[in-house]
Structure formats: structure tokens, C-alpha cells
Design a protein around this motif. Structure first.
Motif, PDB file in Angstrom:
ATOM      1  N   UNK A 211      14.791  -7.035  -7.319  1.00 53.76           N
ATOM      2  CA  UNK A 211      15.182  -5.545  -6.557  1.00 53.76           C
ATOM      3  C   UNK A 211      14.050  -5.282  -5.604  1.00 53.76           C
ATOM      4  N   UNK A 212      14.136  -4.579  -4.536  1.00 52.23           N
ATOM      5  CA  UNK A 212      12.967  -4.062  -3.531  1.00 52.23           C
ATOM      6  C   UNK A 212      13.280  -2.238  -4.392  1.00 52.23           C
ATOM      7  N   UNK A 213      12.316  -1.585  -4.007  1.00 52.86           N
ATOM      8  CA  UNK A 213      12.740  -0.072  -4.933  1.00 52.86           C
ATOM      9  C   UNK A 213      11.388   0.468  -3.417  1.00 52.86           C
ATOM     10  N   UNK A 214      12.010   1.597  -2.776  1.00 48.21           N
ATOM     11  CA  UNK A 214      11.263   2.466  -1.824  1.00 48.21           C
ATOM     12  C   UNK A 214       9.848   2.913  -2.431  1.00 48.21           C
ATOM     13  N   UNK A 215       8.781   2.909  -2.045  1.00 50.15           N
ATOM     14  CA  UNK A 215       7.820   3.932  -3.134  1.00 50.15           C
ATOM     15  C   UNK A 215       7.683   4.841  -3.244  1.00 50.15           C
TER      16      UNK A 215
ATOM     17  N   UNK B  99       0.799  -1.083   0.005  1.00 53.59           N
ATOM     18  CA  UNK B  99       0.278   0.039   0.105  1.00 53.59           C
ATOM     19  C   UNK B  99       0.938   1.123  -0.431  1.00 53.59           C
ATOM     20  N   UNK B 100       2.023   1.604  -0.157  1.00 54.19           N
ATOM     21  CA  UNK B 100       3.387   2.526   0.230  1.00 54.19           C
ATOM     22  C   UNK B 100       3.903   2.601  -0.744  1.00 54.19           C
ATOM     23  N   UNK B 101       3.383   1.396  -2.196  1.00 54.91           N
ATOM     24  CA  UNK B 101       4.532   1.579  -2.890  1.00 54.91           C
ATOM     25  C   UNK B 101       5.461   1.278  -3.655  1.00 54.91           C
ATOM     26  N   UNK B 102       5.593   0.075  -2.174  1.00 54.65           N
ATOM     27  CA  UNK B 102       6.853  -0.505  -2.475  1.00 54.65           C
ATOM     28  C   UNK B 102       7.117  -1.552  -3.330  1.00 54.65           C
ATOM     29  N   UNK B 103       8.096  -1.807  -4.148  1.00 54.48           N
ATOM     30  CA  UNK B 103       8.252  -2.433  -5.028  1.00 54.48           C
ATOM     31  C   UNK B 103       8.440  -4.038  -5.066  1.00 54.48           C
ATOM     32  N   UNK B 104       8.345  -4.948  -5.473  1.00 55.53           N
ATOM     33  CA  UNK B 104       9.888  -5.932  -5.276  1.00 55.53           C
ATOM     34  C   UNK B 104       9.465  -6.659  -6.806  1.00 55.53           C
ATOM     35  N   UNK B 105      11.188  -6.217  -7.394  1.00 49.82           N
ATOM     36  CA  UNK B 105      10.714  -6.890  -8.720  1.00 49.82           C
ATOM     37  C   UNK B 105      12.372  -8.095  -9.242  1.00 49.82           C
ATOM     38  N   UNK B 106      11.876  -8.786 -10.072  1.00 50.98           N
ATOM     39  CA  UNK B 106      12.621 -10.084 -10.740  1.00 50.98           C
ATOM     40  C   UNK B 106      13.149  -9.764 -11.718  1.00 50.98           C
TER      41      UNK B 106
END
Length: 112
Positions: free
Chosen positions: A59-63, A34-41
């Protein structure tokens, strides 16, 4: 449609994320919150000048660092389906009869 619904519908699909510092990340969206933090592969990161590339497994990207997101067009349909399911669930969730219901109305008297 809410942006989070679009992201939830886009899970498992490729996305492009540009950060406020100018770096871009291309990868498959695994999860978002819900904070738009993203987990990408399977990510390819591009530096802000566009000269350097890095390949990363995840990668983990903070929202709050996200500038914009680009998702495929077919993801929009999935997001609409996700949004409809969410609205259906909300429609069935009643107000309930928990504590505090009916305060201030007094007791109903039975008629004989």
C-alpha cells in the motif's frame, strides 16, 4: 527528535497507520519521504467501522491523509541512532569555499 527521523528509523518494522477517514492500516514500513508518504508491505486494512478487513501485499499512503502512526517501542532506539548519524554528518559538512566567499572584504595585501 523529529517525526521523520522516527519514521526513517522505523523502516522495516511493523506500524499502525490511522487515516483521517477512519481506516487503519497495519503493515511493515518499507519507505517514507519528507512529505510523510508511506509505503507499507504485508498490510491488513480495517474499515472505519471495524467490520471489514482486507489483506493487501503493498500500500502507498499519501502523507496528508495520515491522522496518527503507532510504532513499536524498539523503533524509538533505532530512530535515536538514525538521528545521531544525521547530526554527525551535518557536523562534518563545512561551509565550503564556493563562489561568493569573502565578498566586500577587499583583497588582502601581502606583507613583506
Amino acid at each position: 527528535m523529529l517525526p521523520l527521523a522516527l519514521l526513517k528509523g522505523g523502516q522495516g518494522h511493523p506500524v499502525l497507520v490511522e487515516l483521517k477517514n477512519g481506516e487503519t492500516y497495519n503493515g511493515h514500513l518499507v519507505q517514507c519521504d519528507s512529505w510523510m508518504n508511506l509505503h507499507l508491505r504485508e498490510v491488513i486494512c480495517t474499515s472505519k467501522d471495524g467490520d471489514t478487513f482486507w489483506r493487501m501485499p503493498e500500500v502507498y499512503i499519501r502523507g496528508n491523509t495520515v491522522k496518527y502512526l503507532r510504532v513499536p517501542d524498539d523503533t524509538l532506539e533505532k530512530a535515536r541512532e538514525y538521528d545521531m548519524k544525521r547530526q554527525e554528518r551535518r557536523a562534518f559538512a563545512g561551509r565550503g569555499r564556493g563562489r561568493g566567499a569573502g565578498r566586500g572584504r577587499g583583497r588582502q595585501q601581502q606583507q613583506s
